[in-house]
Scaffold this motif. Structure first.
Motif, PDB file in Angstrom:
ATOM      1  N   ILE A 153       3.164  28.851  31.691  1.00 14.96           N
ATOM      2  CA  ILE A 153       3.367  27.904  30.425  1.00 14.96           C
ATOM      3  C   ILE A 153       4.747  27.980  29.815  1.00 14.96           C
ATOM      4  O   ILE A 153       5.395  29.264  29.796  1.00 14.96           O
ATOM      5  CB  ILE A 153       2.503  28.530  29.175  1.00 14.96           C
ATOM      6  N   TYR A 154       5.330  26.937  29.680  1.00 16.66           N
ATOM      7  CA  TYR A 154       6.694  26.559  28.999  1.00 16.66           C
ATOM      8  C   TYR A 154       6.558  26.497  27.466  1.00 16.66           C
ATOM      9  O   TYR A 154       5.670  25.975  26.733  1.00 16.66           O
ATOM     10  CB  TYR A 154       7.189  25.346  29.457  1.00 16.66           C
ATOM     11  N   TYR A 155       7.458  27.150  26.653  1.00 16.78           N
ATOM     12  CA  TYR A 155       7.459  27.329  25.260  1.00 16.78           C
ATOM     13  C   TYR A 155       8.742  26.732  24.790  1.00 16.78           C
ATOM     14  O   TYR A 155       9.806  26.748  25.287  1.00 16.78           O
ATOM     15  CB  TYR A 155       7.523  29.018  25.077  1.00 16.78           C
ATOM     16  N   LEU A 156       8.230  25.746  23.729  1.00 23.87           N
ATOM     17  CA  LEU A 156       9.206  24.667  22.989  1.00 23.87           C
ATOM     18  C   LEU A 156       9.255  25.085  21.670  1.00 23.87           C
ATOM     19  O   LEU A 156       8.172  25.009  20.989  1.00 23.87           O
ATOM     20  CB  LEU A 156       9.100  23.340  23.508  1.00 23.87           C
ATOM     21  N   ALA A 157      10.341  25.672  20.932  1.00 28.84           N
ATOM     22  CA  ALA A 157      10.270  25.795  19.721  1.00 28.84           C
ATOM     23  C   ALA A 157      11.452  25.113  18.925  1.00 28.84           C
ATOM     24  O   ALA A 157      12.438  24.920  19.381  1.00 28.84           O
ATOM     25  CB  ALA A 157      10.475  27.278  19.151  1.00 28.84           C
ATOM     26  N   ILE A 158      11.075  24.503  17.596  1.00 32.33           N
ATOM     27  CA  ILE A 158      12.119  23.802  16.835  1.00 32.33           C
ATOM     28  C   ILE A 158      12.232  24.565  15.430  1.00 32.33           C
ATOM     29  O   ILE A 158      11.431  24.918  14.834  1.00 32.33           O
ATOM     30  CB  ILE A 158      11.379  22.312  16.588  1.00 32.33           C
TER      31      ILE A 158
ATOM     32  N   ILE B 204      14.615  15.322  17.794  1.00 31.93           N
ATOM     33  CA  ILE B 204      13.372  15.997  18.172  1.00 31.93           C
ATOM     34  C   ILE B 204      12.706  14.992  19.149  1.00 31.93           C
ATOM     35  O   ILE B 204      12.126  15.318  20.132  1.00 31.93           O
ATOM     36  CB  ILE B 204      12.429  16.265  16.980  1.00 31.93           C
ATOM     37  N   ALA B 205      12.488  13.732  18.879  1.00 27.41           N
ATOM     38  CA  ALA B 205      11.790  12.557  19.518  1.00 27.41           C
ATOM     39  C   ALA B 205      12.507  12.645  20.841  1.00 27.41           C
ATOM     40  O   ALA B 205      11.740  12.551  21.943  1.00 27.41           O
ATOM     41  CB  ALA B 205      11.775  11.259  18.921  1.00 27.41           C
ATOM     42  N   ASP B 206      13.789  12.646  21.038  1.00 23.11           N
ATOM     43  CA  ASP B 206      14.436  12.464  22.552  1.00 23.11           C
ATOM     44  C   ASP B 206      14.114  13.822  23.222  1.00 23.11           C
ATOM     45  O   ASP B 206      13.859  13.533  24.315  1.00 23.11           O
ATOM     46  CB  ASP B 206      16.114  12.191  22.221  1.00 23.11           C
TER      47      ASP B 206
ATOM     48  N   ASP C 167      12.115  16.973   7.340  1.00 26.39           N
ATOM     49  CA  ASP C 167      12.561  16.033   8.425  1.00 26.39           C
ATOM     50  C   ASP C 167      11.600  15.596   9.351  1.00 26.39           C
ATOM     51  O   ASP C 167      12.060  14.568  10.098  1.00 26.39           O
ATOM     52  CB  ASP C 167      13.645  16.705   8.996  1.00 26.39           C
ATOM     53  N   TRP C 168      10.272  16.155   9.376  1.00 28.54           N
ATOM     54  CA  TRP C 168       9.345  15.390  10.385  1.00 28.54           C
ATOM     55  C   TRP C 168       8.029  15.383   9.762  1.00 28.54           C
ATOM     56  O   TRP C 168       7.323  16.515   9.926  1.00 28.54           O
ATOM     57  CB  TRP C 168       9.317  16.469  11.607  1.00 28.54           C
TER      58      TRP C 168
ATOM     59  N   LEU D 286       1.455  13.483  18.419  1.00 26.96           N
ATOM     60  CA  LEU D 286       2.882  13.549  18.002  1.00 26.96           C
ATOM     61  C   LEU D 286       3.172  12.362  17.157  1.00 26.96           C
ATOM     62  O   LEU D 286       3.366  11.326  17.883  1.00 26.96           O
ATOM     63  CB  LEU D 286       3.699  14.229  18.943  1.00 26.96           C
ATOM     64  N   ASP D 287       3.576  12.336  15.862  1.00 21.14           N
ATOM     65  CA  ASP D 287       3.707  10.963  15.176  1.00 21.14           C
ATOM     66  C   ASP D 287       2.615  10.174  15.351  1.00 21.14           C
ATOM     67  O   ASP D 287       1.257  10.740  15.040  1.00 21.14           O
ATOM     68  CB  ASP D 287       5.225  10.360  15.622  1.00 21.14           C
ATOM     69  N   ASP D 288       2.649   9.100  15.967  1.00 15.35           N
ATOM     70  CA  ASP D 288       1.531   8.119  16.274  1.00 15.35           C
ATOM     71  C   ASP D 288       1.052   8.244  17.606  1.00 15.35           C
ATOM     72  O   ASP D 288       0.235   7.161  18.118  1.00 15.35           O
ATOM     73  CB  ASP D 288       1.838   6.894  15.703  1.00 15.35           C
TER      74      ASP D 288
END
Length: 921
Positions: free
Chosen positions: A626-631, A705-707, A731-732, A745-747
């Motif tokens: 599993i890859y983890y991505l944190a913002i 973030i979207a990019d 901001d999000w 995520l968003d729409d």
């Protein structure tokens, strides 16, 4: 002890009994906007036309002092276009409020070197708020009614409660009114019942006990009530949080950088036609160079225009002799300075034990039963053996092995009659195998010379180098002595330690003039950093990390802006070094553990994963990798007046096997960088120092973030996205409860992308989660602390709690600050069980358990939400420099700590924002 239920201090509305509630509203007359805004703009030397709102914090502060029962929406600026300003359950005459308003208007314009034009603008503004002027007819209380039951039934399109904003403001105010009503008191222990008064609170409402519970060590109990929503829950929830408010009782050396709150209780109005009140009145106090101690900023000018100085004590005398003022306090009259952490030390420890929180909760439930009812306790999700492997399991195994070794040594020493101290000191660190493995991976991946250099920058005659070498030796074994310093073999390379003396003038405060401009502050910081950088040796290897000895933070307490750490951080980052700071050794036994944590945190900054962040749950399938991505969004130049400030989003990326080393990216990088390289790049890059919030970059963070998410999801990997609601929501906004749509995520739907999303929410700055404790079948008699993962609402919202940490092992959850505690401890060695009574213990340490709300916001078809929140829960224990869990899961914790390299090298727009404040109890 292990419990299977978790009691929260959450309530739902009692729909069978609650009635529509009448209240009153006072609006800002739209006709007053232009004269007030023109007057304010005249005081701004740079770009006055850019200001489109009138700052009203000083006006609201004056209302809090003079009419504390009025409810103020939590805003600091107003468009003044007819929007709601004040709420009241019983209105007070508007001419009393107008008098406060006119006094405040005197502070809006230029205060010195006034011209004829300035006087004209002031006259026009004062004339605008006189009876008979345009808009005066609008300056009247408007009766309204809110149906709390009807509002609580309103839901958004996503199924989450979405009541009118007035409910979030009014309901807590009404409930606190019940807790503070005359004749209502908390029957605590053997003493007199404790009465509460309404207090000042930016969000929700707060009740604080008065008079102080102890004369010798003055403190009060407090209860804060807020209305919150929970994702997917169709009704709002009322959260109660309990704690203490400590009062200053020794001469206070007030900081010059912020205001300190002073609470007043008065049996009579301070100003005619503002009404009597049982509520606390609040005013700020501040020390200024060459001006001494006075009431805070613009508010003291408002008091002067109202001729109210005689109604208040001399602020310098209050700060110099606070106990004398406390001693004269009565149930109906009194004054006290709220203790803040930067005012020194207080003998009363913060927080409350489980017993006192539980008793306050029971009392609150009883008083408010006609309005709200307690929620049902949360239930445990996983049993004790549900996890096959996790960072916590790995750490616990090493801790048990280390404890067994110590036990064997002590037993052998007892049998032989020898002292075990030397043998115990020679034991390797409990996580030594993990450190060696993690460092080996770092070294083996290094290009060129496979050497890591740890530099210790120390004061003259300091023992810091010896302590650091000993900490490394406990993890890596004996060192080899070389001309450049002790060296340890690691994997296919080595780790080398070198020692370097810090010049005394470099370690001292940065000399920054009072009222310095941003340019002056920046120049002083960069100048010190340049001087330090000039003394640094050339990098001895591709990876260099520094441990720097610095003064304790108390040394910079009066003027934090003079702290030298930002200059050291920048100087070392400019040469590619990550930096960990260490306070001077004290010669005490605690130095050993403290420096070990310093060493381990340095490894964290190098991106060393000491515990593979892998979680396996029995009977729940999960991908092998599993890859983890944190913002995380770093907000620079953030003050109470400017809550957004400049924003630097950062993202951290790693995987569960440990093969993917942690990487970091920000909008200012061309591509992902290794974590330690990204940290130093953040410190060096000055572009975000001029990044301002303008219409052109309102979507700056969101677009970044979207990019990046588009790049990650294009790989179609099993990825867990981790976000923090309080941090990212500005901001999000889609992750806020009102807009969150599960599995989107968003729409955009996430199905087929491999992406999962767990959103965490903790207390933040706003107490957005309830207090919690474990309960048994007999809740009244069986309660205590309990860690685990709990089902909070439906199948998507969970609560994560940690067990009592090791450093809190001696605390008792039945202690009281104001009452004795009798219990029967477990007998040892065949001894007879005996009752023990502990007297009131206001100075005893207590551990304040806080839950973390975890919402499984998005999963793939066929996923079990429990599995993904279980991963996020277990990742709280994946940081080796902490024996216990962190608030945030490890990848998000890494992203948050990037703040050190942004905020640690930035300057503020001014030394002392007028309405900023440090942490209060």
């Amino acid at each position: 002890m292990t419990y299977n239920r978790l009691r929260s201090t959450g309530f739902h509305l009692n729909l069978d009994a609650i009635q529509p509630f009448p209240y009153y509203v006072l609006r800002y007359p739209a006709a007053w906007r232009k004269p007030l805004l023109d007057l304010f703009r005249s005081s701004q030397q740079r770009n006055p036309d850019k200001y489109r709102q009138v700052p009203i914090r000083a006006l609201n502060d004056a209302i809090a002092l003079l009419a504390p029962d009025l409810i103020r929406p939590a805003v600091t600026k107003a468009d003044w276009k007819g929007e709601d300003w004040l709420y009241a359950t019983s209105p007070i005459p508007t001419d009393g409020i107008a008098r406060i308003l006119r006094a405040w208007i005197h502070t809006l314009g230029r205060q010195t070197d006034q011209t004829a034009e300035d006087h004209r603008l002031l006259r026009e503004a004062l004339t605008a708020v006189q009876p008979g002027a345009p808009g005066w007819d609008e300056f009247a209380w408007e009766p309204r009614t809110i149906d709390f039951a009807e509002e609580s039934a309103r839901t958004g399109a996503n199924g989450t409660a979405q009541p009118h904003n007035a409910l979030f403001t009014l309901l807590p105010h009404v409930l606190v009114g019940e807790l503070t009503a005359p004749g209502t008191a908390w029957p605590h222990g053997q003493g007199e019942p404790i009465e509460f008064r309404r207090s000042v609170c930016d969000r929700g409402a707060e009740a604080v006990s008065w008079p102080p519970t102890s004369e010798e060590l003055p403190f009060s109990y407090k209860a804060t009530l807020q209305v919150q929503t929970v994702p997917g829950r169709p009704d709002p929830v009322v959260y109660a949080n309990f704690g203490v408010r400590r009062w200053v009782y020794t001469p206070a050396k007030l900081p010059s950088t912020s205001n300190t709150s002073v609470y007043l209780v008065r049996s009579h109005p301070l100003l005619d036609k503002t009404g009597r009140s049982r509520a606390f009145r609040c005013i700020g106090i501040r020390w200024r160079p060459h001006r001494g101690t006075d009431w805070s900023d613009r508010l003291h000018a408002v008091l002067d225009h109202l001729a109210l100085r005689p109604e208040l004590p001399d602020p310098a005398d209050l700060a110099g002799n606070p106990r004398a003022h406390l001693s004269k306090s009565t149930r109906d009259d009194g004054i006290a300075i709220v203790f803040r952490n930067d005012l020194g030390k207080h003998a009363v420890e913060p927080g409350l034990s489980v017993r006192e929180r539980r008793e306050l909760f029971d009392w609150t439930s009883s008083v408010l039963q006609e309005w709200v009812r307690p929620d049902e306790p949360f239930t445990r999700v996983f049993g004790l053996r549900a996890f096959a492997t996790s960072p916590k399991i790995v750490k616990n195994a090493h801790e048990r092995a280390a404890a067994q070794q110590k036990k064997q040594i002590r037993a052998a020493a007892k049998e032989s009659g020898t002292d075990p101290t030397t043998a115990l000191d020679e034991l390797p660190g409990k996580f030594a195998p993990l450190v060696r493995t993690g460092l080996a991976k770092l070294v083996d991946r290094t290009r060129g010379e496979r050497t890591v250099t740890v530099e210790v920058h120390h004061w003259q005659d300091s023992t810091l180098p010896q302590l650091v070498e000993a900490a490394i030796t406990r993890d890596l074994g004996p060192a080899t002595t070389t001309p450049s310093g002790p060296t340890w073999r690691i994997g296919s390379g080595s780790l080398r330690m070198t020692a370097h003396a810090v010049r005394g003038d470099h370690a001292d405060k940065i000399d920054i003039p009072r009222q310095a401009t941003t340019h002056t502050i920046t120049s002083a910081l960069l100048g010190r950093a340049t001087d330090i950088q000039g003394t640094l040796p050339p990098a001895a290897s591709p990876i260099v990390a520094s441990i720097v000895e610095v003064n304790h933070r108390d040394y910079f307490k009066q003027r934090p802006i003079e702290d030298v750490k930002p200059a050291f951080r920048l100087a070392h980052a400019n040469t590619g070094r990550v930096t960990q700071f260490a306070y001077p050794p004290t010669g005490e036994k605690a130095d050993r553990e403290r420096i070990t944590r310093v060493w381990h945190d340095l490894l964290r900054q190098l991106g060393v994963q000491l515990v593979p962040p892998q979680v396996k749950i029995r009977n729940l399938p999960l991908p092998d990798r599993i890859y983890y991505l944190a913002i995380w969004v770093v907000r620079t130049n953030k003050t109470r007046r400017r809550s957004v400030g400049r924003r630097v989003p950062v993202m951290v990326y790693l995987d569960s096997t440990g093969e993917q080393r942690p990487q970091l990216i920000s909008p200012y990088f061309d591509d992902w960088m290794d974590y330690h390289e990204g940290l130093t790049r953040l410190a060096r890059d000055r572009r975000f120092d001029v990044e301002a919030r303008t219409p052109e970059n309102d979507y700056f963070v969101r677009n970044f973030i979207a990019d990046r998410l588009r790049d990650v999801t294009a790989l179609r990997r099993d990825t867990l996205l981790l976000t923090d609601t309080g941090n990212l929501r500005p901001d999000w906004p889609f992750i806020g409860n009102g807009k969150l749509v599960f599995d989107h995520l968003d729409d955009q739907a996430v199905a087929g992308t491999g992406l999962r999303h767990v959103r965490v929410r903790d207390a933040c700055d706003n107490l957005e989660v309830p207090d919690v404790w474990g309960v048994g079948t007999e809740e009244k008699n069986d309660w205590g602390l309990s860690g685990g993962l709990w089902r909070m609402h439906g199948d998507r919202v969970f609560a994560s709690t940690a067990d009592k940490p090791a450093q809190a092992g001696q605390t008792l959850h039945g202690l009281s600050k104001a009452d004795s505690y009798t219990f029967t401890p477990r007998p040892r060695n065949g001894e007879e069980a005996k009752e023990v009574t502990i007297p009131p213990a206001p100075a005893a340490e207590v551990w304040n358990a806080r839950m973390v709300e975890m919402t499984v916001a998005a999963i793939q078809p066929g996923d079990d939400p429990r599995a993904w929140t279980g991963i996020a829960h277990q990742l709280r224990w994946a940081n080796l420099q902490y024996d216990d869990g962190t608030t945030l899961p490890m990848p998000l914790h890494l992203a948050q700590l990037a703040e050190e390299y942004v905020l640690g090298t930035q300057t503020r727009g001014s030394e002392a924002p007028e309405d900023s404040g440090g942490p209060e109890d």
